[in-house]
Write an enzyme that holds these catalytic residues in place. Structure first.
Site, short mmCIF file in Angstrom:
data_model
loop_
_atom_site.label_atom_id
_atom_site.label_comp_id
_atom_site.label_asym_id
_atom_site.label_seq_id
_atom_site.Cartn_x
_atom_site.Cartn_y
_atom_site.Cartn_z
N ASN A 1 0.93 -1.26 0.06
CA ASN A 1 0.11 -0.05 -0.34
C ASN A 1 1.01 1.26 0.04
OD1 ASN A 1 0.61 0.81 2.84
ND2 ASN A 1 -0.49 -1.37 2.93
N ASP B 1 -4.59 -6.33 5.27
CA ASP B 1 -5.44 -7.02 5.97
C ASP B 1 -5.53 -8.42 5.34
OD1 ASP B 1 -6.69 -5.16 7.62
OD2 ASP B 1 -7.64 -3.95 6.03
N LYS C 1 9.25 -17.91 -9.13
CA LYS C 1 8.58 -16.79 -9.82
C LYS C 1 7.48 -17.39 -11.03
CE LYS C 1 9.30 -13.26 -13.13
NZ LYS C 1 10.13 -12.79 -14.35
N PHE D 1 -5.06 3.60 14.84
CA PHE D 1 -5.50 4.56 13.79
C PHE D 1 -6.57 4.03 13.07
CE2 PHE D 1 -2.49 7.88 13.47
CZ PHE D 1 -1.36 7.60 14.73
N LYS E 1 -12.49 -3.39 19.16
CA LYS E 1 -11.11 -3.77 19.28
C LYS E 1 -10.70 -3.81 20.79
CE LYS E 1 -9.44 -3.84 14.83
NZ LYS E 1 -8.17 -3.65 13.99
N1 CTP Z 1 -4.01 -3.03 12.33
C1 CTP Z 1 -3.06 -4.20 12.78
N2 CTP Z 1 -3.16 -5.38 12.26
C2 CTP Z 1 -3.80 -5.84 10.96
C3 CTP Z 1 -4.68 -4.62 10.46
C4 CTP Z 1 -4.45 -3.41 11.22
O1 CTP Z 1 -2.56 -3.88 13.73
N3 CTP Z 1 -3.70 -6.90 10.40
C5 CTP Z 1 -3.92 -1.80 12.77
C6 CTP Z 1 -3.58 -0.85 12.09
O2 CTP Z 1 -2.09 -0.38 12.66
C7 CTP Z 1 -4.31 0.43 12.43
C8 CTP Z 1 -5.87 -0.26 12.86
O3 CTP Z 1 -5.45 -1.67 13.04
O4 CTP Z 1 -4.03 1.03 13.88
C9 CTP Z 1 -6.65 -0.30 11.59
O5 CTP Z 1 -7.92 -0.92 11.79
P1 CTP Z 1 -8.41 -1.94 10.99
O6 CTP Z 1 -9.78 -2.40 11.61
O7 CTP Z 1 -7.44 -2.66 10.27
O8 CTP Z 1 -8.61 -0.70 9.76
P2 CTP Z 1 -9.34 -1.16 8.28
O9 CTP Z 1 -8.46 -2.12 7.63
O10 CTP Z 1 -9.43 0.14 7.79
O11 CTP Z 1 -10.51 -1.60 8.89
P3 CTP Z 1 -12.10 -1.93 7.94
O12 CTP Z 1 -11.75 -3.26 7.27
O13 CTP Z 1 -12.86 -1.91 9.03
O14 CTP Z 1 -12.00 -0.96 6.70
#
Ligand code: CTP
Length: 404
Positions: free
Chosen positions: A212, A281, A291, A327, A345
């Protein structure tokens, strides 16, 4: 506690009313603002406007019998971190440049050791006069900084240079100057911060990955702010495009799985966890060992599996005094989504930002955030990420106070 004390000098131009908005935005950014006005400025805005909004006496004249402080120009000038002049007329610029001290504001300028930032506003001809430009050059060489006026329609109905810069830009430059000077407070001494920073990279095969746009700027700003305030800081950094600050320990962890392991190893030592990383995620369920070749394939389907939710696991396994900060980057219904994240959370603090707004989000040097706790939501204007980091540290400090 206000992080910065600002002396706001208002002089007699039609743009004086905009000083009210500058003051409001600085207050929202956590600054304490005291106002000094020239006599001409009071023709445009009443001192009462500023008095009502700052809850303190607005000084126009040292010798005024109503002035509660007989040596106000000394006390005022020595208690501030920045002297900000909005708007500045050609006259005040000339007086500052030549050291004239014939009223409260000019005496304050001479008596102050604080940095000075001047936002001029005047008619184009006055701005371009050699005398004005000479005075500005003199002040620059004396170390004074300027928020340059912009081109626009002026009060005299002509179009040219001399219009006061936008309020947001004046506020941002003032906060930039203050954060560049740093802070001497060590109110986070004794805390041990563990902060995740940057983006993660999830391998598809040995040469390709999913990632990202995270730059790591916000997370490193958090690390720098906490360290500057006396905390011991460990950063678990994924992929970043900026350098980490000195004085913090950096552990590199490129994938979500690596970041998860590094965090769990370090967690027993931490008193504050901040999840500032943009952790993927989902990651490819089965990264290829070699590869992937495209011969004979018109389509390629990747199966993705959820990565460990680092923040969620930290919050659910938390030990006694650990404060957990997350965040939330959103594009709509920012505060509502952030609040549901806080509750789901079981976080102590959530820093929410709307990444679709200009001045916020990935790669920008500024951010526009709301800081949420179970009982409160604070909304902030656009601010440098380093100043946002200080406001988050303030929230952590307050939360620690409530835990005791
Ligand atoms: N975070 C984490 N580990 C992950 C994903 C996210 O620690 N695998 C943390 C990020 O560092 C941030 C927060 O979770 O502090 C973001 O929350 P999250 O629920 O993952 O946000 P989004 O992906 O935006 O959630 P959603 O699916 O609700 O849009």
């Amino acid at each position: 506690m206000a992080r910065y004390k600002i002396g706001l000098g208002v002089t007699g131009g039609i743009a004086a009313y905009k000083a009210v908005e500058v003051m409001r935005q600085l207050q929202k950014a956590g600054c304490e603002v005291r106002v000094a006005m020239t006599r001409h400025a009071t023709e445009f805005v009443r001192p009462l406007t500023f008095r009502a909004l700052t809850d303190s006496h607005v000084i126009v004249d040292d010798y005024d019998p109503e002035n509660p402080d007989p040596i106000a120009h000394i006390n005022f000038s020595q208690g501030i971190d920045l002297l900000l002049i909005v708007p500045a007329t050609a006259n005040i610029i000339a007086k500052f440049a030549s050291g004239v001290a014939d009223d409260f504001l000019t005496s304050t300028y001479l008596a102050s050791m604080a940095p000075v930032l001047i936002a001029p506003a005047m008619n184009t001809t006055m701005w371009e006069q050699p005398a004005t430009q000479r005075n500005i050059a003199q002040l620059r060489s004396d170390g004074v900084k300027f928020v340059e006026p912009v081109v626009g329609e002026l009060a005299c109905k002509t179009v040219g240079t001399g219009k006061l810069e936008d309020v947001e830009n004046i506020v941002r430059q003032a906060l930039d100057l203050l954060s560049a000077r740093g802070t001497t407070s060590t109110d986070l001494a004794g805390e041990r911060f563990l902060i995740t920073v940057g983006g993660t990279r999830e391998a598809i095969d040995p040469v390709r990955f999913i990632s990202n746009h995270s730059s790591g700027k916000m997370g490193f700003a958090m690390a720098e702010a906490a360290a500057a305030r006396g905390a011991d800081v460990t950063v678990v950094a994924g992929v970043t495009s900026v350098e980490p600050p000195n004085s913090v320990k950096v552990i590199r962890a490129v994938s979500a799985a690596d970041m998860h392991k590094a965090v769990m190893d370090e967690l027993p030592n931490a008193t504050v966890f901040v999840g500032a990383a943009a952790v993927a995620d989902y990651a490819p369920a089965n990264a290829a060992d070699a590869k992937i070749k495209k011969d004979g394939r018109d389509t390629l389907t990747l199966e993705l599996k959820k990565t460990p939710d680092i923040l969620g696991e930290v919050a659910s396994k938390r030990h006694g005094r650990l404060i957990v900060v997350g965040f939330a980057a959103e594009t709509n219904d920012v505060v509502e989504f952030a609040r549901s994240k806080l509750e789901k959370k079981k976080l102590d603090i959530v820093v929410a930002n709307d990444v679709s707004k200009p001045g916020a989000g990935f790669n920008a040097d500024t951010n526009i955030v709301s800081i949420l706790t179970a009982s409160d939501t604070e909304d902030f204007p656009v601010m440098p990420k380093r100043v946002v980091a200080d406001r988050v540290c303030d929230a952590i400090k307050r939360f620690r106070g409530e835990l005791k």
